[in-house]
Scaffold this motif. Structure first.
Motif, PDB file in Angstrom:
ATOM      1  N   MET A 103     -35.214  11.945 -57.199  1.00 53.39           N
ATOM      2  CA  MET A 103     -34.706  12.353 -58.515  1.00 53.39           C
ATOM      3  C   MET A 103     -34.969  13.833 -58.766  1.00 53.39           C
ATOM      4  SD  MET A 103     -35.829   9.108 -60.907  1.00 53.39           S
ATOM      5  CE  MET A 103     -35.098   9.767 -62.417  1.00 53.39           C
ATOM      6  N   ARG A 114     -40.553   7.186 -65.206  1.00 54.84           N
ATOM      7  CA  ARG A 114     -39.394   7.596 -64.394  1.00 54.84           C
ATOM      8  C   ARG A 114     -38.112   6.949 -64.902  1.00 54.84           C
ATOM      9  NH1 ARG A 114     -37.289   5.449 -59.450  1.00 54.84           N
ATOM     10  NH2 ARG A 114     -38.999   3.974 -59.358  1.00 54.84           N
ATOM     11  N   LYS A 115     -38.193   5.727 -65.371  1.00 49.42           N
ATOM     12  CA  LYS A 115     -37.009   5.000 -65.807  1.00 49.42           C
ATOM     13  C   LYS A 115     -36.619   5.288 -67.257  1.00 49.42           C
ATOM     14  CE  LYS A 115     -35.908   2.653 -62.130  1.00 49.42           C
ATOM     15  NZ  LYS A 115     -34.588   2.706 -61.545  1.00 49.42           N
ATOM     16  N   SER A 116     -37.514   5.897 -68.022  1.00 52.89           N
ATOM     17  CA  SER A 116     -37.212   6.223 -69.417  1.00 52.89           C
ATOM     18  C   SER A 116     -36.031   7.177 -69.495  1.00 52.89           C
ATOM     19  CB  SER A 116     -38.427   6.879 -70.089  1.00 52.89           C
ATOM     20  OG  SER A 116     -39.484   5.961 -70.187  1.00 52.89           O
ATOM     21  N   SER A 117     -35.400   7.198 -70.640  1.00 52.63           N
ATOM     22  CA  SER A 117     -34.270   8.100 -70.841  1.00 52.63           C
ATOM     23  C   SER A 117     -34.627   9.099 -71.936  1.00 52.63           C
ATOM     24  CB  SER A 117     -33.026   7.311 -71.222  1.00 52.63           C
ATOM     25  OG  SER A 117     -31.930   8.182 -71.368  1.00 52.63           O
ATOM     26  N   PRO A 118     -34.768  10.354 -71.607  1.00 56.37           N
ATOM     27  CA  PRO A 118     -34.660  10.955 -70.276  1.00 56.37           C
ATOM     28  C   PRO A 118     -35.912  10.648 -69.458  1.00 56.37           C
ATOM     29  CG  PRO A 118     -35.329  12.641 -71.830  1.00 56.37           C
ATOM     30  CD  PRO A 118     -35.094  11.372 -72.623  1.00 56.37           C
ATOM     31  N   PRO A 119     -35.804  10.743 -68.134  1.00 52.27           N
ATOM     32  CA  PRO A 119     -36.971  10.489 -67.287  1.00 52.27           C
ATOM     33  C   PRO A 119     -38.071  11.520 -67.549  1.00 52.27           C
ATOM     34  CG  PRO A 119     -34.957  10.561 -65.991  1.00 52.27           C
ATOM     35  CD  PRO A 119     -34.607  11.031 -67.367  1.00 52.27           C
ATOM     36  N   HIS A 120     -39.306  11.071 -67.451  1.00 50.82           N
ATOM     37  CA  HIS A 120     -40.474  11.943 -67.616  1.00 50.82           C
ATOM     38  C   HIS A 120     -41.127  12.084 -66.230  1.00 50.82           C
ATOM     39  CE1 HIS A 120     -40.024  11.617 -71.958  1.00 50.82           C
ATOM     40  NE2 HIS A 120     -39.951  10.303 -71.807  1.00 50.82           N
ATOM     41  N   THR A 132     -42.298   3.317 -65.504  1.00 49.18           N
ATOM     42  CA  THR A 132     -41.689   3.364 -66.839  1.00 49.18           C
ATOM     43  C   THR A 132     -41.377   4.799 -67.254  1.00 49.18           C
ATOM     44  OG1 THR A 132     -43.846   3.314 -67.959  1.00 49.18           O
ATOM     45  CG2 THR A 132     -42.741   1.200 -67.612  1.00 49.18           C
ATOM     46  N   LYS A 181     -35.910  -3.651 -69.820  1.00 43.54           N
ATOM     47  CA  LYS A 181     -35.689  -2.202 -69.898  1.00 43.54           C
ATOM     48  C   LYS A 181     -36.161  -1.617 -71.234  1.00 43.54           C
ATOM     49  CE  LYS A 181     -31.762  -2.051 -66.676  1.00 43.54           C
ATOM     50  NZ  LYS A 181     -32.276  -2.507 -65.540  1.00 43.54           N
ATOM     51  N   TRP A 236     -38.715   0.342 -72.188  1.00 47.13           N
ATOM     52  CA  TRP A 236     -39.711   1.223 -71.590  1.00 47.13           C
ATOM     53  C   TRP A 236     -40.827   1.561 -72.561  1.00 47.13           C
ATOM     54  CZ3 TRP A 236     -38.404   0.066 -67.107  1.00 47.13           C
ATOM     55  CH2 TRP A 236     -37.092   0.054 -66.680  1.00 47.13           C
TER      56      TRP A 236
END
Length: 153
Positions: free
Chosen positions: A112, A75-81, A73, A44, A46
């Motif tokens: 999402m 989509r899973k990033s915080s926050p999602p891009h 990656t 994780k 990213w």
């Protein structure tokens, strides 16, 4: 020919050879970059995954797998891009319209983004590509859609 051209050409060749000799570190192959990105994704991490994937993309800009993983990656990033994720998934599908992973992940990105009808289109595409009995991507997206509908009556 003019007499000054030969010494100039020789000097350029020597300078280029010297510059090449200084950098003897082999650059990682696309496959090595993808393996490293997969490890980062599993952890994780990213940012590291995106770094590896972007480097691989420079070598193979028309690689659907790289675009698919870059979308994942993002989509899973915080926050999602999500805009970036959508762009990469769509590029992956332009390159390979049968890319099951890109269809699944694009569908999940649509969920999402609160667009279940668009996710359903990706599920229909997966059904045409691989059926719904033995296709992991179909089963995963179908479950995600069912969960979304249960949470958003």
């Amino acid at each position: 020919m003019r007499s000054w051209i030969y010494p100039l050409a020789t000097a350029c060749l020597l300078a280029c050879s010297a510059a090449q000799a200084k950098d003897t570190t082999p650059t990682p192959s696309v496959n090595e970059r993808l393996q490293s990105a997969q490890k980062a994704i599993q952890a994780k991490d990213w940012r590291r995954a995106q770094t590896e994937l972007n480097a691989a993309l420079r070598d193979e800009p028309r690689n659907a797998d790289i675009h698919n993983l870059l979308g994942y990656t993002a989509r899973k990033s915080s926050p999602p891009h999500l805009p970036e994720a959508f762009a990469h998934y769509k590029t992956a599908l332009e390159i390979n319209p049968q890319h099951r992973g890109a269809h699944e992940y694009l569908g999940e990105a649509y969920l999402m983004d609160k667009q279940p009808a668009e996710a359903q289109k990706q599920l229909a595409a997966l059904e045409k590509i691989c059926g719904n009995q033995s296709c992991e991507e179909y089963a995963d997206l179908a479950k995600a859609i069912a969960d979304y509908k249960a949470s958003n009556p």
